[in-house]
Enzyme design. Structure first.
Site, short mmCIF file in Angstrom:
data_model
loop_
_atom_site.label_atom_id
_atom_site.label_comp_id
_atom_site.label_asym_id
_atom_site.label_seq_id
_atom_site.Cartn_x
_atom_site.Cartn_y
_atom_site.Cartn_z
CD GLU A 1 8.75 -1.07 -5.86
OE1 GLU A 1 9.73 -0.67 -6.32
OE2 GLU A 1 8.61 -1.84 -5.01
CG HIS B 1 -2.47 -6.82 8.88
ND1 HIS B 1 -1.66 -6.44 7.98
CD2 HIS B 1 -3.40 -7.28 8.29
CE1 HIS B 1 -2.23 -6.88 6.72
NE2 HIS B 1 -3.34 -7.41 7.23
N GLY C 1 1.44 3.31 -0.06
CA GLY C 1 2.59 2.62 0.39
C GLY C 1 2.29 1.52 0.67
CB THR C 2 -0.25 -1.07 0.78
OG1 THR C 2 -0.49 -2.40 0.71
CG2 THR C 2 -1.12 -0.53 -0.20
CB SER C 3 3.39 -4.60 -2.18
OG SER C 3 3.03 -5.34 -0.98
CB CYS D 1 -3.88 -15.15 26.26
SG CYS D 1 -3.42 -16.93 26.62
CG ASN E 1 1.60 0.66 8.30
OD1 ASN E 1 1.91 -0.30 7.46
ND2 ASN E 1 1.62 1.82 7.89
P1 OAD Z 1 5.13 -4.10 1.67
O1 OAD Z 1 6.22 -4.02 2.29
O2 OAD Z 1 4.77 -5.43 1.01
O3 OAD Z 1 4.91 -3.01 0.63
C1 OAD Z 1 5.38 -1.68 0.79
C2 OAD Z 1 5.15 -0.69 -0.32
O4 OAD Z 1 5.26 0.63 -0.11
C3 OAD Z 1 6.05 -1.20 -1.53
O5 OAD Z 1 5.35 -1.42 -2.75
C4 OAD Z 1 6.99 0.00 -1.68
O6 OAD Z 1 7.39 0.13 -2.90
C5 OAD Z 1 6.31 1.13 -1.27
N1 OAD Z 1 7.00 2.04 -0.42
C6 OAD Z 1 8.19 2.19 0.14
N2 OAD Z 1 8.60 3.46 0.53
C7 OAD Z 1 7.61 4.30 0.18
C8 OAD Z 1 7.34 5.67 0.38
N3 OAD Z 1 8.27 6.32 1.03
N4 OAD Z 1 6.29 5.94 0.16
C9 OAD Z 1 5.44 5.29 -0.72
N5 OAD Z 1 5.56 4.26 -0.90
C10 OAD Z 1 6.52 3.39 -0.34
O7 OAD Z 1 4.41 -3.66 2.94
P2 OAD Z 1 2.40 -3.78 3.09
O8 OAD Z 1 1.96 -3.65 1.59
O9 OAD Z 1 2.27 -2.95 3.99
O10 OAD Z 1 1.38 -8.18 7.40
O11 OAD Z 1 2.50 -5.25 3.44
C11 OAD Z 1 1.11 -5.74 3.92
C12 OAD Z 1 1.20 -6.69 4.83
O12 OAD Z 1 2.24 -7.94 4.53
C13 OAD Z 1 1.91 -6.09 6.23
O13 OAD Z 1 0.83 -5.64 7.07
C14 OAD Z 1 2.54 -7.25 6.82
C15 OAD Z 1 3.13 -7.98 5.64
O14 OAD Z 1 3.38 -9.52 5.76
C16 OAD Z 1 1.65 -8.75 8.49
O15 OAD Z 1 2.65 -8.81 9.19
C17 OAD Z 1 0.53 -9.42 9.03
#
Ligand code: OAD
Length: 250
Positions: free
Chosen positions: A221, A116, A193-195, A124, A99
């Site tokens: 999920e 990230h 909270g990460t996919s 820059c 995040n």
């Molecule tokens: P994602 O949007 O890919 O995944 C978020 C995950 O959190 C999903 O699996 C949701 O089901 C889950 N989720 C949603 N609400 C939740 C809650 N209240 N509690 C627990 N889980 C919940 O986001 P990231 O995995 O963070 O990179 O994505 C990774 C990277 O992809 C980010 O840092 C970003 C993105 O592209 C950059 O921008 C460089």
């Protein structure tokens, strides 16, 4: 859900990886999924150097909106529970976050590695001057140029200090995670909270498994990589984490 308890004795260290889901209950949109940011904003247009070269106004508008959104919100119970766990474990805790919203730090977390980048920093697009704090928004306004390049008679736009697709992570982040993992006696790895779709963050669970860690996932999920975890707890992190940690320390 596993019936096993999340427990930390005196020899246990915790490496936590967080993603956008942790901030969802604070009101920050996630990236993927039906109302995720990537639904309306193609990744390559706003999160790549190619997209920045093509249309820097679009990129700055996107991150300016993210800045405005993130500035308005506060940490939720999930962020706070992680900060509390760190207070109890001290050096035996490390938080690697994907995040960029700064909410972990606002909640009191100190041992945070931002994989990230940070939304409230600018750097820059050309020279190697260090990133600096910046809360400005650039929507329908002139885009900021680099003063240091200007002094040398060159022109370069400033850009958000975000790791875009195709770019390397900040220098020391992976080294610090590896150093933590190999130095501990017993490791618990917890992803929240990460996919699990973006590497190298998505590979941390494998790194942890290689040193014999017990691996946990708390997510709203089941993501594609759920099988790589020993324990999966389905639910919102703001509701799950406070209970999960309540009796975790022995
Ligand atoms: P994602 O949007 O890919 O995944 C978020 C995950 O959190 C999903 O699996 C949701 O089901 C889950 N989720 C949603 N609400 C939740 C809650 N209240 N509690 C627990 N889980 C919940 O986001 P990231 O995995 O963070 O990179 O994505 C990774 C990277 O992809 C980010 O840092 C970003 C993105 O592209 C950059 O921008 C460089």
């Amino acid at each position: 859900m596993s019936s096993q308890r999340f427990q930390c004795d005196q020899n246990t260290s915790v490496l936590c990886l967080t993603g956008a889901g942790v901030s969802a209950e604070s009101g920050i949109a996630t990236f993927r999924g039906s109302s995720g940011l990537w639904q309306n904003h193609p990744i390559e247009k706003v999160a790549s150097m190619q997209g920045f070269i093509e249309d820097p106004n679009r990129v700055w508008r996107f991150y300016s909106e993210r800045r405005s959104d993130a500035a308005k919100v506060t940490p939720n119970a999930g962020h706070k529970a992680l900060a509390e766990l760190e207070k109890k474990l001290g050096e035996r805790f490390l938080l690697a976050t994907q995040n960029v919203d700064g909410l972990h730090q606002k909640a009191g977390s100190q041992r945070v590695l931002e994989m990230h980048g940070n939304l409230f920093q600018t750097r820059c697009s050309r020279c190697t001057r260090p990133a600096f704090e910046d809360t400005n928004v650039y929507i329908d306004s002139d885009l900021p140029g680099c003063g240091r390049c200007h002094e040398k008679g060159e022109f370069a736009l400033l850009r958000p200090n975000i790791v875009w697709f195709g770019e390397a992570l900040p220098d020391d982040v992976l080294e610090r995670i590896s150093a933590f993992v190999v130095a501990v006696k017993r490791l618990v790895f917890l992803a929240v909270g990460t996919s699990g779709r973006v590497y190298p963050a998505a590979a941390l669970v494998d790194l942890a498994k290689r040193v014999g860690a017990s691996t946990w996932l708390v997510n709203a999920e089941a993501p594609e990589n759920v099988q790589r975890f020993d324990h999966f707890i389905e639910g919102e992190s703001g509701k799950i984490l406070p209970d999960l940690f309540a009796n975790a320390i022995e």
